[in-house]
Design a protein around this motif. Sequence first.
Motif, PDB file in Angstrom:
ATOM      1  N   TYR A 373       0.834  -1.193   0.000  1.00 40.35           N
ATOM      2  CA  TYR A 373       0.000   0.000   0.000  1.00 40.35           C
ATOM      3  C   TYR A 373       0.871   1.246   0.000  1.00 40.35           C
ATOM      4  O   TYR A 373       2.056   1.236   0.367  1.00 40.35           O
ATOM      5  CB  TYR A 373      -1.026  -0.010   1.136  1.00 40.35           C
ATOM      6  CG  TYR A 373      -0.535   0.320   2.519  1.00 40.35           C
ATOM      7  CD1 TYR A 373      -0.522  -0.640   3.512  1.00 40.35           C
ATOM      8  CD2 TYR A 373      -0.156   1.610   2.871  1.00 40.35           C
ATOM      9  CE1 TYR A 373      -0.131  -0.344   4.799  1.00 40.35           C
ATOM     10  CE2 TYR A 373       0.244   1.925   4.160  1.00 40.35           C
ATOM     11  CZ  TYR A 373       0.261   0.933   5.119  1.00 40.35           C
ATOM     12  OH  TYR A 373       0.652   1.244   6.391  1.00 40.35           O
ATOM     13  N   TRP A 374       0.224   2.325  -0.416  1.00 36.18           N
ATOM     14  CA  TRP A 374       0.877   3.624  -0.604  1.00 36.18           C
ATOM     15  C   TRP A 374      -0.075   4.677  -0.065  1.00 36.18           C
ATOM     16  O   TRP A 374      -1.229   4.771  -0.506  1.00 36.18           O
ATOM     17  CB  TRP A 374       1.150   3.819  -2.096  1.00 36.18           C
ATOM     18  CG  TRP A 374       1.656   5.162  -2.511  1.00 36.18           C
ATOM     19  CD1 TRP A 374       2.903   5.672  -2.330  1.00 36.18           C
ATOM     20  CD2 TRP A 374       0.921   6.167  -3.228  1.00 36.18           C
ATOM     21  NE1 TRP A 374       3.001   6.922  -2.884  1.00 36.18           N
ATOM     22  CE2 TRP A 374       1.797   7.254  -3.439  1.00 36.18           C
ATOM     23  CE3 TRP A 374      -0.383   6.251  -3.708  1.00 36.18           C
ATOM     24  CZ2 TRP A 374       1.405   8.416  -4.110  1.00 36.18           C
ATOM     25  CZ3 TRP A 374      -0.783   7.401  -4.379  1.00 36.18           C
ATOM     26  CH2 TRP A 374       0.106   8.463  -4.572  1.00 36.18           C
ATOM     27  N   ALA A 375       0.369   5.461   0.925  1.00 34.49           N
ATOM     28  CA  ALA A 375      -0.535   6.374   1.617  1.00 34.49           C
ATOM     29  C   ALA A 375       0.150   7.706   1.887  1.00 34.49           C
ATOM     30  O   ALA A 375       0.805   7.883   2.920  1.00 34.49           O
ATOM     31  CB  ALA A 375      -1.013   5.744   2.924  1.00 34.49           C
ATOM     32  N   PRO A 376       0.023   8.684   0.958  1.00 30.23           N
ATOM     33  CA  PRO A 376       0.588  10.016   1.187  1.00 30.23           C
ATOM     34  C   PRO A 376      -0.407  10.955   1.864  1.00 30.23           C
ATOM     35  O   PRO A 376      -1.617  10.866   1.646  1.00 30.23           O
ATOM     36  CB  PRO A 376       0.915  10.495  -0.225  1.00 30.23           C
ATOM     37  CG  PRO A 376      -0.124   9.827  -1.087  1.00 30.23           C
ATOM     38  CD  PRO A 376      -0.472   8.522  -0.415  1.00 30.23           C
ATOM     39  N   ASN A 377       0.092  11.857   2.682  1.00 28.01           N
ATOM     40  CA  ASN A 377      -0.681  12.953   3.284  1.00 28.01           C
ATOM     41  C   ASN A 377      -0.031  14.272   2.896  1.00 28.01           C
ATOM     42  O   ASN A 377       1.211  14.394   2.956  1.00 28.01           O
ATOM     43  CB  ASN A 377      -0.711  12.854   4.815  1.00 28.01           C
ATOM     44  CG  ASN A 377      -1.716  11.855   5.308  1.00 28.01           C
ATOM     45  OD1 ASN A 377      -2.481  11.291   4.533  1.00 28.01           O
ATOM     46  ND2 ASN A 377      -1.716  11.616   6.605  1.00 28.01           N
ATOM     47  N   LYS A 378      -0.823  15.270   2.544  1.00 27.79           N
ATOM     48  CA  LYS A 378      -0.285  16.583   2.186  1.00 27.79           C
ATOM     49  C   LYS A 378      -1.155  17.670   2.803  1.00 27.79           C
ATOM     50  O   LYS A 378      -2.368  17.694   2.611  1.00 27.79           O
ATOM     51  CB  LYS A 378      -0.232  16.763   0.672  1.00 27.79           C
ATOM     52  CG  LYS A 378       0.368  18.089   0.231  1.00 27.79           C
ATOM     53  CD  LYS A 378       0.519  18.169  -1.270  1.00 27.79           C
ATOM     54  CE  LYS A 378       1.049  19.532  -1.696  1.00 27.79           C
ATOM     55  NZ  LYS A 378       2.343  19.839  -1.022  1.00 27.79           N
ATOM     56  N   LEU A 402       4.621  10.379   3.875  1.00 28.22           N
ATOM     57  CA  LEU A 402       4.341   9.300   2.941  1.00 28.22           C
ATOM     58  C   LEU A 402       4.629   7.986   3.647  1.00 28.22           C
ATOM     59  O   LEU A 402       5.735   7.766   4.139  1.00 28.22           O
ATOM     60  CB  LEU A 402       5.193   9.418   1.675  1.00 28.22           C
ATOM     61  CG  LEU A 402       5.123   8.225   0.712  1.00 28.22           C
ATOM     62  CD1 LEU A 402       3.708   8.063   0.161  1.00 28.22           C
ATOM     63  CD2 LEU A 402       6.135   8.379  -0.421  1.00 28.22           C
ATOM     64  N   GLN A 403       3.642   7.117   3.660  1.00 32.76           N
ATOM     65  CA  GLN A 403       3.780   5.818   4.302  1.00 32.76           C
ATOM     66  C   GLN A 403       3.597   4.725   3.257  1.00 32.76           C
ATOM     67  O   GLN A 403       2.626   4.747   2.492  1.00 32.76           O
ATOM     68  CB  GLN A 403       2.735   5.677   5.413  1.00 32.76           C
ATOM     69  CG  GLN A 403       2.874   4.433   6.258  1.00 32.76           C
ATOM     70  CD  GLN A 403       1.916   4.441   7.436  1.00 32.76           C
ATOM     71  OE1 GLN A 403       1.575   5.504   7.970  1.00 32.76           O
ATOM     72  NE2 GLN A 403       1.465   3.267   7.834  1.00 32.76           N
ATOM     73  N   THR A 404       4.525   3.793   3.200  1.00 35.59           N
ATOM     74  CA  THR A 404       4.450   2.687   2.237  1.00 35.59           C
ATOM     75  C   THR A 404       4.652   1.369   2.972  1.00 35.59           C
ATOM     76  O   THR A 404       5.234   1.314   4.058  1.00 35.59           O
ATOM     77  CB  THR A 404       5.512   2.831   1.138  1.00 35.59           C
ATOM     78  OG1 THR A 404       6.820   2.794   1.730  1.00 35.59           O
ATOM     79  CG2 THR A 404       5.334   4.132   0.366  1.00 35.59           C
ATOM     80  N   GLU A 405       4.192   0.306   2.314  1.00 39.27           N
ATOM     81  CA  GLU A 405       4.349  -1.007   2.931  1.00 39.27           C
ATOM     82  C   GLU A 405       4.258  -2.092   1.872  1.00 39.27           C
ATOM     83  O   GLU A 405       3.417  -2.029   0.972  1.00 39.27           O
ATOM     84  CB  GLU A 405       3.271  -1.240   3.988  1.00 39.27           C
ATOM     85  CG  GLU A 405       3.375  -2.590   4.689  1.00 39.27           C
ATOM     86  CD  GLU A 405       2.297  -2.791   5.727  1.00 39.27           C
ATOM     87  OE1 GLU A 405       2.048  -3.964   6.085  1.00 39.27           O
ATOM     88  OE2 GLU A 405       1.705  -1.798   6.164  1.00 39.27           O
ATOM     89  N   VAL A 406       5.125  -3.063   1.984  1.00 35.13           N
ATOM     90  CA  VAL A 406       5.022  -4.317   1.237  1.00 35.13           C
ATOM     91  C   VAL A 406       4.959  -5.412   2.293  1.00 35.13           C
ATOM     92  O   VAL A 406       5.884  -5.562   3.092  1.00 35.13           O
ATOM     93  CB  VAL A 406       6.231  -4.535   0.304  1.00 35.13           C
ATOM     94  CG1 VAL A 406       6.107  -5.871  -0.407  1.00 35.13           C
ATOM     95  CG2 VAL A 406       6.334  -3.403  -0.707  1.00 35.13           C
ATOM     96  N   HIS A 407       3.847  -6.155   2.335  1.00 34.97           N
ATOM     97  CA  HIS A 407       3.642  -7.046   3.467  1.00 34.97           C
ATOM     98  C   HIS A 407       3.169  -8.425   3.023  1.00 34.97           C
ATOM     99  O   HIS A 407       2.666  -8.616   1.916  1.00 34.97           O
ATOM    100  CB  HIS A 407       2.628  -6.444   4.446  1.00 34.97           C
ATOM    101  CG  HIS A 407       1.289  -6.169   3.832  1.00 34.97           C
ATOM    102  ND1 HIS A 407       1.006  -4.991   3.185  1.00 34.97           N
ATOM    103  CD2 HIS A 407       0.155  -6.911   3.762  1.00 34.97           C
ATOM    104  CE1 HIS A 407      -0.246  -5.017   2.747  1.00 34.97           C
ATOM    105  NE2 HIS A 407      -0.776  -6.167   3.079  1.00 34.97           N
ATOM    106  N   THR A 408       3.338  -9.349   3.935  1.00 35.79           N
ATOM    107  CA  THR A 408       2.836 -10.705   3.730  1.00 35.79           C
ATOM    108  C   THR A 408       2.252 -11.223   5.036  1.00 35.79           C
ATOM    109  O   THR A 408       2.704 -10.861   6.128  1.00 35.79           O
ATOM    110  CB  THR A 408       3.952 -11.645   3.242  1.00 35.79           C
ATOM    111  OG1 THR A 408       3.406 -12.938   2.980  1.00 35.79           O
ATOM    112  CG2 THR A 408       5.030 -11.790   4.286  1.00 35.79           C
ATOM    113  N   SER A 409       1.220 -12.067   4.915  1.00 31.56           N
ATOM    114  CA  SER A 409       0.635 -12.769   6.053  1.00 31.56           C
ATOM    115  C   SER A 409       0.495 -14.237   5.660  1.00 31.56           C
ATOM    116  O   SER A 409       0.109 -14.543   4.529  1.00 31.56           O
ATOM    117  CB  SER A 409      -0.733 -12.190   6.416  1.00 31.56           C
ATOM    118  OG  SER A 409      -0.614 -10.848   6.831  1.00 31.56           O
ATOM    119  N   ILE A 410       0.798 -15.119   6.589  1.00 29.23           N
ATOM    120  CA  ILE A 410       0.750 -16.560   6.314  1.00 29.23           C
ATOM    121  C   ILE A 410       0.014 -17.253   7.452  1.00 29.23           C
ATOM    122  O   ILE A 410       0.247 -16.947   8.629  1.00 29.23           O
ATOM    123  CB  ILE A 410       2.169 -17.149   6.170  1.00 29.23           C
ATOM    124  CG1 ILE A 410       2.938 -16.468   5.033  1.00 29.23           C
ATOM    125  CG2 ILE A 410       2.109 -18.652   5.925  1.00 29.23           C
ATOM    126  CD1 ILE A 410       4.390 -16.886   4.942  1.00 29.23           C
TER     127      ILE A 410
END
Length: 847
Positions: A373-378, A402-410
Amino acid sequence: MTASFLVPAAVALCIVQMSARAASLRGTIVDPTLAPVPGVRVLLKVAGAGLSTHTGPAGAFRFDHLTPGDYELQCDVPGFEPVRRRIRIGTRDPAAVTVRLTLATLKERLNIDESGPPVAPQPGKNADAVSVGRSMLDSLPFLDLNYLEAMARFLDPGMPGGMGTSLVVDGMEMRNAGVTASAIQEIRINNNPYTAEYPRWSRRRIEIITKSSADSYHGTLNFVFRDHRLNARDAFARERPLEQRRIVEGSLFGPLLRSRKTSFLLSGAREEDDLVAVVFAQGLNGAIRQNVPRPQVNSVASLRISRQFSAGQAMFWQYNFQDRWQNNNGVGGSALAETGVQSRFREDEFIVNHRVLLSQRLLSQFRILLGRYWAPNKSNYAAPHIVVSGAFSGGGAQADRLQTEVHTSITWLLTQSMGHHTLKYGFNVPDWSRRGLADRTNQAGSLSFASLADFAANRPFAAVIQRGDPRVIFFEKNLGAFFQDEWQLRPNISIAAGLRYDWQGYFGDNTNFAPRLAIAYAPRRSQKTVLRAGGGFFFDRSGPGPIWDVLRYNGSQLHRYVLTAGEIPADINRARLDLLPTSVHRLSSGVELPDTMQFSAGVERQLAARTTLAVNYTGVRGVQNLRSRDANAPLPPVFGPRPDARFSAIRVIESAGRLEANSLEITLRGQFRSSHTVMAQYAFGKAQSDTGGVNWFPAASYAPSGEWGRTDTDRRHQFNLLGAAALHRWANFGFSVSVLSGIPFNITTGADGNRDGMALDRPAGVGRNTGQGPGLAVVDLRWYREFLFRPEKKEKSSRAVAAVDTFNLFNRLNYQNFVGALSSPFFGRAVAAHPARRLQLSVRLQF
């Protein structure tokens, strides 16, 4: 022959004939290996009534004195497919019945049986659980089809901050539901409270079951509309806010290209909102009352492809997408229009789920999620942020990031049947992610003033400004493993015992073992009364926030300057900040994850065929709760320079808080007629703690023990009611009622007498959260009318449903956001209210 002889003879003849017509049914229940299964409750139903018995040590059961007719044999055994078998009883005993159980089938199908189960001495059938199935979801008033927000009223409200509520979708922890509203089949809260499968306790967990594919095509399309012309005026607005909301939502599922083994589920929604924030504040020139546009657009879609490879193996692949844009976030109440923030959130997820019968007794379920996900605030206005305690917030928001994330759940779950035992064990990775943050907040600084007079004189008591490298990246790691044994000790006694282990990176404790135990006992053979008791430990997670803080505010990367009265230059943006000491954030030595123990006892009673009453006491004791403290605050009583001149604030995140909560809860669930359903819950409780969560600071950093008091969301009384009644084809209603006592608010001076840069000081002798807000009462009502396209085939006909929902039907004024700062012109008053009466129009098409 006399009459005295004829009457007894006639009676005897009738008895003989009745005995001749009566019959018996006997049978045996065996598992997939043909081993007998004792202690199973067996029902034999006819014409809405039924008989009940249990299998003996050899798995045998028997029903006597049965009159001829068509019956249905039913039994439910955890881990196996429900048994529903039609049996015809004649004048002679039928042949013995052998029921061979099969492990829960892998083939996905649409579940249309939503009747609540009666009380039963099994771990997952606690009658105080809140369960709302598809028919109730269609009947109740839900604002903007937001099921989760409406159902959150049944969550535990008295807990301090932290990670909040966890969402479990089809058995896996998720960030969001993934599917849209019409693709949800059921929502559960407090289901199986002491299962070891999940880390959070049941009152902090919402479970969602999504619709499954069927052998034919089914679809739903919803159109929802709201407009300001249908609303009452907000109590704090000079004029009615010009709002409008438009939603198009739907789902479609069925076989893929007429395949018998491949199916699909497609859902999506588009929400376009012209919302308005109401500002109620006080400035130097008097009252400030504004209606500020707050538009937002949200697009959501998901696609699932399911494949049944064989009777013992199935798999699905799913893609989820969300793109949300909002403007003027943060505006409203005392926050002026200029503090608005424009935000964006884009998320993509891909899920693979595989289920296979490894043997007749062992089922494996494996699921993996990959997402980003990609989440910018301005900020909409580039200027220093201004905060005047309890009066207004103005200037720029200073919230750019700016907040970013590459994630996995198992998740890997194994379910094994062993006689009277159902074993569940496996592991899960709730979150293993690469998290990035670019923090450009407070580049122009934030200034805090104790009062309007200080603001007019330009006398701020604190200033915060940041300089340096705003970027930080880290890997968040969370692991969990569990084992659970559900043991049907006797037909009327079950025991569920489990052990869970949780681990999180950056927190040094490796001993987070959480044992859990639940016992259910039916003292009578009818099993209409069940006694329950249980207890367990639960470890919470910190989330990424404190880790980001520790990494970027390390004293060398991103410099955060906290200045107090006497240190603040006239223009902080022209000052030589590099000559000033910077703040640092640290994890306390030995910091551990929050540990909560929950225990409960209660009684459940089946009042009628589909009506249950549950009375339960629940206690919660928490230790190691997270909080923050300034370890370099000026020392009392002089409050002069900071002890360590090399730094300004030294924020230490420590696990030293505690929690104590007790509640008595009464839950009534009933279906009094096929068209009348009610679920009501009343709770009387009290929750106290000495922390409000990881970002919470005590009023005095050197005396945090003085913070013991009511939690920020503690409510003494809570009553919630959901119901639906179909009285006539033109008189179908759903209703929702919430009556809640008020939550507390903190009373402060509004100034910074201890010179730690925060306006948390309280008057002498005043404890935490001693202010009392008013209660809340809301009644929502839904009217709907169903139109069948083919009335002669009611069950299979496509249909349209027109509905009108009214929220806050009686337009009661429910205040919120009470101001506790003594220096504020609004001290002891609210600066906002819950929404006034609103009307919502909707049309639903189904086939």
